[in-house]
Design a protein around this motif. Structure first.
Motif: not given
Length: 275
Positions: A52-55, A66-71, A98-106, A212-217
């Motif tokens: 789950m690492n796709k743009v 918008r990305v999958q959070t494993g990227i 990964t973006l998921g880790g970045m989100v979860n730890t801010d 699982t997914e994130a929309k990022l500016n």
């Protein structure tokens, strides 16, 4: 476990919520770069970075992706660089976090004086809760199922933000950068009566849901940067002069010390902005 889609993650939650699997625990994992060992668990690790690492979408005109959070963060920047953008939180582990880790730890990084932290750039999140219920944090997706964990999380967190507002204002310290945890102070804005559940998910370290997914500016790539090295006669002198450096609208201020050499303060200047 290595899910391939959000639906796979939902299936994990649906199975795990059955009584016969009540003793089994699941933990989300990205790049495993967290220094607190958050992804280490005696339960089942669910690794989103394998598949789950796709743009999923890049909107060049509006400046979001918008990305999958494993990227991995560097892979995201490689994808948006041809469009003149980058995802600005600047981590030292950007080639594996990964973006998921970045989100979860801010997560933030050395450019946080100007660019802030991850939650400042998250527009919405797709979250899967322990019962498999799905939520789009900006409300753009399907209706949240009645009685689901997703509905309960929304209701309880908003109620806490409203009913405990006085206590939150009294006890939460005035920080330039919020730390990992539930950002109850900034999730609700009394002036506008707006509640942003995305702020609750950012920094929650996977304790509420799988992201699982994130929309990022995105941020336009700076046209130029300048590096300045300043030498001090002691480590203490470097630390005492740091506030002056911050007032200079630096992109980042870093102190590098060594037992063999004199201390250095490194300043990377970006496009002038209000810190």
């Amino acid at each position: 476990m290595h899910p391939r889609t959000t639906q796979d993650v939902q299936l994990i939650g649906e199975l795990a919520s059955q009584d016969k699997f009540s003793s089994v625990t699941f933990s989300p994992r990205g790049g495993g770069t967290g220094t607190n060992g958050q992804s280490l668990t005696s339960g089942v690790v669910v690794d989103l970075s394998r598949h789950m690492n796709k743009v999923l979408e890049i909107n060049e005109d509006e400046g979001w992706v918008r990305v999958q959070t494993g990227i991995v963060k560097d892979a995201l920047n490689d994808a948006v660089r041809p469009h003149g953008y980058f995802f600005s939180p600047d981590l030292s582990t950007s080639n594996r976090a990964t973006l998921g880790g970045m989100v979860n730890t801010d997560a933030s990084g050395q450019g946080s004086l100007k660019y802030g932290k991850t939650s400042d750039h998250v527009l919405s999140l797709q979250a899967v809760f322990a019962d498999g219920s799905l939520l789009e944090s900006d409300g753009s997706g399907a209706a949240v199922p009645s009685g689901s964990f997703a509905e309960q999380a929304l209701a309880v967190s908003k109620n806490v933000c409203l009913s405990q507002r006085t206590l939150i204002d009294e006890k939460f310290p005035p920080l330039n950068r919020f730390l990992t945890g539930y950002d109850l102070k900034n999730a609700y804005q009394p002036d506008s009566d707006d509640f942003d559940f995305t702020r609750i998910l950012c920094g929650a370290e996977g304790s509420l849901a799988f992201i699982t997914e994130a929309k990022l500016n995105l941020t336009p790539i700076p046209k130029a940067r300048t590096l300045i090295n300043v030498k001090y006669n002691s480590f203490d002198s470097a630390l005492r002069n740091a506030p002056f450096m911050v007032e200079a609208n630096a992109l980042s201020v870093e102190t590098v010390d060594s037992r063999y050499s004199i201390s250095l303060s490194k300043i990377l200047f970006g496009i002038p902005s209000v810190i």
